[in-house]
Structures are given as C-alpha cells and as structure tokens.
Design an enzyme around this catalytic site. Structure first.
Site, PDB file in Angstrom:
ATOM      1  N   ASP A  51      22.306  36.193  38.991  1.00 51.29           N
ATOM      2  CA  ASP A  51      22.584  34.776  39.268  1.00 51.29           C
ATOM      3  C   ASP A  51      22.799  34.043  37.952  1.00 51.29           C
ATOM      4  O   ASP A  51      21.990  34.140  37.035  1.00 51.29           O
ATOM      5  CB  ASP A  51      21.388  34.143  40.000  1.00 51.29           C
ATOM      6  CG  ASP A  51      21.596  32.642  40.212  1.00 51.29           C
ATOM      7  OD1 ASP A  51      22.432  32.301  41.069  1.00 51.29           O
ATOM      8  OD2 ASP A  51      20.965  31.839  39.506  1.00 51.29           O
ATOM      9  N   TYR A  56      25.045  27.253  32.166  1.00 52.58           N
ATOM     10  CA  TYR A  56      23.974  27.908  31.401  1.00 52.58           C
ATOM     11  C   TYR A  56      24.515  28.255  30.013  1.00 52.58           C
ATOM     12  O   TYR A  56      25.250  29.222  29.831  1.00 52.58           O
ATOM     13  CB  TYR A  56      23.448  29.161  32.110  1.00 52.58           C
ATOM     14  CG  TYR A  56      22.743  28.887  33.432  1.00 52.58           C
ATOM     15  CD1 TYR A  56      22.331  27.604  33.792  1.00 52.58           C
ATOM     16  CD2 TYR A  56      22.472  29.924  34.324  1.00 52.58           C
ATOM     17  CE1 TYR A  56      21.689  27.369  35.002  1.00 52.58           C
ATOM     18  CE2 TYR A  56      21.824  29.688  35.534  1.00 52.58           C
ATOM     19  CZ  TYR A  56      21.440  28.410  35.862  1.00 52.58           C
ATOM     20  OH  TYR A  56      20.808  28.178  37.066  1.00 52.58           O
ATOM     21  N   SER A 152      23.008  26.045  46.236  1.00 54.48           N
ATOM     22  CA  SER A 152      21.691  26.027  45.618  1.00 54.48           C
ATOM     23  C   SER A 152      21.154  24.627  45.879  1.00 54.48           C
ATOM     24  O   SER A 152      21.839  23.640  45.610  1.00 54.48           O
ATOM     25  CB  SER A 152      21.813  26.292  44.119  1.00 54.48           C
ATOM     26  OG  SER A 152      20.533  26.266  43.535  1.00 54.48           O
TER      27      SER A 152
HETATM   28  N1  LIG Z   1      19.345  24.577  40.149  1.00 60.81           N
HETATM   29  C1  LIG Z   1      19.448  25.882  40.213  1.00 60.81           C
HETATM   30  O1  LIG Z   1      20.282  26.400  40.905  1.00 60.81           O
HETATM   31  C2  LIG Z   1      18.499  26.724  39.402  1.00 60.81           C
HETATM   32  C3  LIG Z   1      17.409  26.134  38.752  1.00 60.81           C
HETATM   33  C4  LIG Z   1      16.477  26.939  38.136  1.00 60.81           C
HETATM   34  C5  LIG Z   1      16.650  28.316  38.140  1.00 60.81           C
HETATM   35  N2  LIG Z   1      17.745  28.868  38.742  1.00 60.81           N
HETATM   36  C6  LIG Z   1      17.955  30.327  38.750  1.00 60.81           C
HETATM   37  O2  LIG Z   1      16.725  30.995  39.035  1.00 60.81           O
HETATM   38  C7  LIG Z   1      16.414  31.890  37.979  1.00 60.81           C
HETATM   39  C8  LIG Z   1      14.918  32.034  37.838  1.00 60.81           C
HETATM   40  O3  LIG Z   1      14.281  30.810  37.587  1.00 60.81           O
HETATM   41  P1  LIG Z   1      13.779  30.398  36.149  1.00 60.81           P
HETATM   42  O4  LIG Z   1      14.415  31.299  35.126  1.00 60.81           O
HETATM   43  O5  LIG Z   1      13.968  28.929  36.034  1.00 60.81           O
HETATM   44  O6  LIG Z   1      12.215  30.626  36.207  1.00 60.81           O
HETATM   45  P2  LIG Z   1      11.278  31.895  36.396  1.00 60.81           P
HETATM   46  O7  LIG Z   1      12.059  33.071  36.817  1.00 60.81           O
HETATM   47  O8  LIG Z   1      10.170  31.447  37.254  1.00 60.81           O
HETATM   48  O9  LIG Z   1      10.692  32.090  34.918  1.00 60.81           O
HETATM   49  C9  LIG Z   1      11.447  32.763  33.958  1.00 60.81           C
HETATM   50  C10 LIG Z   1      10.755  32.755  32.600  1.00 60.81           C
HETATM   51  O10 LIG Z   1       9.444  33.276  32.663  1.00 60.81           O
HETATM   52  C11 LIG Z   1       9.178  34.090  31.529  1.00 60.81           C
HETATM   53  N3  LIG Z   1       8.969  35.469  32.051  1.00 60.81           N
HETATM   54  C12 LIG Z   1       9.758  36.149  32.926  1.00 60.81           C
HETATM   55  N4  LIG Z   1       9.250  37.367  33.181  1.00 60.81           N
HETATM   56  C13 LIG Z   1       8.120  37.462  32.479  1.00 60.81           C
HETATM   57  C14 LIG Z   1       7.135  38.477  32.340  1.00 60.81           C
HETATM   58  N5  LIG Z   1       7.231  39.617  33.013  1.00 60.81           N
HETATM   59  N6  LIG Z   1       6.090  38.249  31.519  1.00 60.81           N
HETATM   60  C15 LIG Z   1       5.969  37.081  30.849  1.00 60.81           C
HETATM   61  N7  LIG Z   1       6.868  36.080  30.943  1.00 60.81           N
HETATM   62  C16 LIG Z   1       7.938  36.267  31.743  1.00 60.81           C
HETATM   63  C17 LIG Z   1      10.391  33.998  30.623  1.00 60.81           C
HETATM   64  O11 LIG Z   1      10.282  32.907  29.707  1.00 60.81           O
HETATM   65  P3  LIG Z   1       9.329  32.919  28.399  1.00 60.81           P
HETATM   66  O12 LIG Z   1       9.240  34.321  27.912  1.00 60.81           O
HETATM   67  O13 LIG Z   1       9.948  31.973  27.438  1.00 60.81           O
HETATM   68  O14 LIG Z   1       8.002  32.386  28.893  1.00 60.81           O
HETATM   69  C18 LIG Z   1      11.489  33.654  31.626  1.00 60.81           C
HETATM   70  O15 LIG Z   1      12.584  33.027  31.057  1.00 60.81           O
HETATM   71  C19 LIG Z   1      17.140  31.269  36.763  1.00 60.81           C
HETATM   72  O16 LIG Z   1      17.296  32.192  35.703  1.00 60.81           O
HETATM   73  C20 LIG Z   1      18.429  30.850  37.403  1.00 60.81           C
HETATM   74  O17 LIG Z   1      19.287  31.957  37.575  1.00 60.81           O
HETATM   75  C21 LIG Z   1      18.645  28.091  39.380  1.00 60.81           C
END
Ligand SMILES: NC(=O)c1ccc[n+]([C@@H]2O[C@H](COP(=O)([O-])OP(=O)(O)OC[C@H]3O[C@@H](n4cnc5c(N)ncnc54)[C@H](OP(=O)(O)O)[C@@H]3O)[C@@H](O)[C@H]2O)c1
Length: 327
Positions: A51, A56, A152
C-alpha cells in the site's frame, strides 16, 4: 505467510502486507537502501501486496516500489491513493481533471500502464454523496488506467456509505487494538458485500510494539512529533488519535497478556487477523528486522480467548472513551 481473498478482485493477498508510508516520508529520515531492504524483506517473507500513495514523499514511495518491481520477478499488487495533493479537501477537488492528472503521475512513478488498485485518500465525508466521482473512476477502469478502485476512510460511516457503490472493491480503515469500532459496525456489512478491508495503522504508529517510552524522541519531520494534536492532518492517523501517555499506560496492561514467545507487535497484528472480514493488515516498516517480525504474525496460532477478552477489557477501560465515537 497466509493469503486471503481481496473482495471480488480475484486476488489472494498476504494477510500481513506492507504499508509504504514510512519509506516515503513524514516518519523521519529513512535511507533509500533501508527502504529497499525493507521492501525486499517483505517480498522474501511472502508479502504480495503493498500500500502506498502519491503523496508519500511526493512520489518517492511509489518510485521505490517501481525499483523493487524492476529487480524482482515476484507477483506484486500495488495499491496507491489519490486526493491528498489538494491544498484543501473539497469534493470539487476530486474533479475528472485532477483525478486524471494524479493517476497519470502515479502511473509514471510506478512505471506501469495500469494501476492495480487506486484508493481515494480520505476525501471529505461529502464526497460519498456524489456518485459522479465514482462514475469517473468507472471510466478510468474502462479506459484501462485502473484495474480496480477502493477508498481509504477516516470514519466508519464513510466506509458504510462508500460500499453502496458497487465497484468499490476495498476499504482501508484504521483498525487495531486501540480502534475497535469498525469490527462492530462495519465488518458485517463489508463481508456481506464482499468488500476487502485493509487494516491500516495496525501498530498504532509503533505504539503497539511496546517500545515507546514517555521520553521517546521523534525527529522534527516525523508526524509523531508534528501531528500529535492533528496540526497537519487528521489526528487519528497519529497513534490512532489516542493520547500518548494514555496509550503508554494501556500498552503496559497489554504487555501482561501477551503470550510468551511472541512480541507485543505480533500480538497486535495477530489480534487483527482474528477477524475474518479483514483482508490484510498493512504495517509500515523501515528496516528488514521490523518487516520480518511483523510478517511472522501470520504464522502464529490464533490468540486464546482469555487474551481476546482481556484486551477487550483494556480497550473498554482505558481507550474507548477517547476514540470510540470519534471515528
Ligand atoms: N490516510 C491513509 O490512507 C493512511 C494513513 C496512515 C497509514 N496508511 C497506510 O497504513 C500503513 C500502516 O500505518 P502506519 O505506517 O501509519 O502505522 P503502523 O503500521 O501502525 O506503524 C508503523 C511504524 O511502526 C514502527 N514499527 C513497525 N514495525 C515495527 C516492529 N516490528 N518493531 C518496532 N517498531 C516497528 C516503524 O516506525 P519506527 O521504527 O520509526 O518506530 C513503522 O514505521 C502506512 O504505511 C500506509 O501505507 C494510510
């Protein structure tokens, strides 16, 4: 890695997929090498669905995925998004002209002739009352620019309205241990209509890995620093809209119910996968170790019912009041 059908698309996608926001921007510095290594690890772990979005890193995330696709023969489905290039979110902004130019940019960045899945990127609620926008997307499918499209959303009610449009194949929504309302209200409807669900922010921006502390430092260009109170975009996208200190307290309680041998992050992802309406969780990952840890959640056995009940209690006691009726 296990796979699940995505709505009516005929695709089977990895139940832990890859969210490519952090490798694009707004999460502090991530080098191109680290970003590509994270993507490669995802593919090596069985991920076949990524995704991303045009915004981005202003196309950086899409271009990195194009590089990955060039070097790997594996089948990969890429979902991107359009709409956040608007300076202000209005329904009028989702015009044929604008949508067409955003789609063309994504086609170029992704180096493809057809986008697998285009998602409207959290448009205003009013847009869902304008069928002509979905008509434009139907035309793009007809013209071969898109294979499928979805949305989304920020709010559960937007999701419910969106799936009235028969060609909406997927809904991306925040669903995690701190955001449980979609399961009560939306999942049964999505299942009934065979619409795919992409669970975003599954680790609550990293909070649900259990690694964050009161004094954790975030770079100036990390939204966990600059959007904690919704200064730049919807506050719900940062820590799911849960107050940072309250989130930390809840995490300490969750830590006590995580079975031995798995990490808190894997517990959080496995909890999401307990819902069969969910097609996949799309955790972000900046480094290979994070990605492989996250992908392993798919191979874990189901959580025991005591743990599920205990998590529900933590949600109800600590979190529900501040988020349940807001989104
Ligand atoms: N409006 C929308 O459509 C929208 C909004 C938000 C997200 N999204 C999509 O959803 C995806 C996921 O959400 P998100 O990236 O916001 O949040 P998330 O998946 O809840 O958190 C991701 C962050 O957590 C940390 N992390 C991930 N795996 C880890 C692990 N195993 N151990 C320790 N830290 C870890 C990393 O950052 P650190 O290492 O810096 O802590 C990573 O960037 C996004 O990448 C995007 O594709 C879409």
């Amino acid at each position: 890695m296990k796979y699940r059908p995505l709505g009516r698309t005929g695709w089977n996608v990895s139940e832990v997929s890859f969210g490519a926001w952090a490798i694009g921007g707004a999460w502090g510095e991530v080098s191109e090498d680290d970003a590509l290594d994270a993507l490669r690890t995802a593919i090596d772990s069985g991920v076949n669905f990524i995704d991303t979005a045009d915004v981005y890193g202003d196309g950086r995330s899409e271009r990195l995925i194009a590089r990955l696709k060039k070097e790997r023969k594996d089948e990969m489905i890429v979902a991107t998004k359009a709409g956040r290039r608007l300076p202000k979110q209005t329904t009028e902004g989702y015009s044929r002209h604008n949508l067409s130019s955003w789609v063309d940019d994504s086609l170029r960045n992704l180096a493809v002739s057809t986008i697998d899945l285009l998602q409207l990127h959290c448009p205003p609620t009013d847009l869902y009352y304008h069928p002509e926008v979905f008509g434009i997307l139907d035309d793009f499918v007809e013209a071969g620019k898109l294979r499928f499209y979805g949305v989304s959303v920020e709010r559960v009610e937007e999701a419910i309205k969106a799936i009235e449009y028969p060609n909406v194949q997927s809904v991306q929504i925040i669903f995690n241990c701190f955001r449980q309302r979609p399961a009560d209200v939306f999942f049964p409807l999505a299942k009934q209509r065979q619409v795919g669900i992409l669970a975003r922010v599954p680790l609550s921006s990293g909070m649900l890995t259990g690694k964050l502390r009161e004094d954790s430092h975030f770079a100036a260009d990390d939204h966990r620093n600059f959007n904690r109170h919704g200064e730049a975009f919807d506050v719900g996208e940062t820590f799911s809209g849960v107050d940072y200190g309250l989130g930390l307290q809840a995490v300490e309680e969750i830590r006590r119910i995580v079975p031995s041998g798995i990490t808190l992050g894997q517990f959080a992802l496995r909890w999401i996968l307990m819902y069969d309406a969910v097609t996949c969780a799309i955790p972000g990952g900046k480094r290979p170790e994070q990605v492989s840890e996250n992908c392993c959640a798919s191979d874990l056995p189901p959580l025991r019912s005591e743990a599920v009940v205990a998590l529900k209690r933590i949600y109800e006691e600590k979190i529900k009041e501040s988020v349940h009726q807001r989104w």
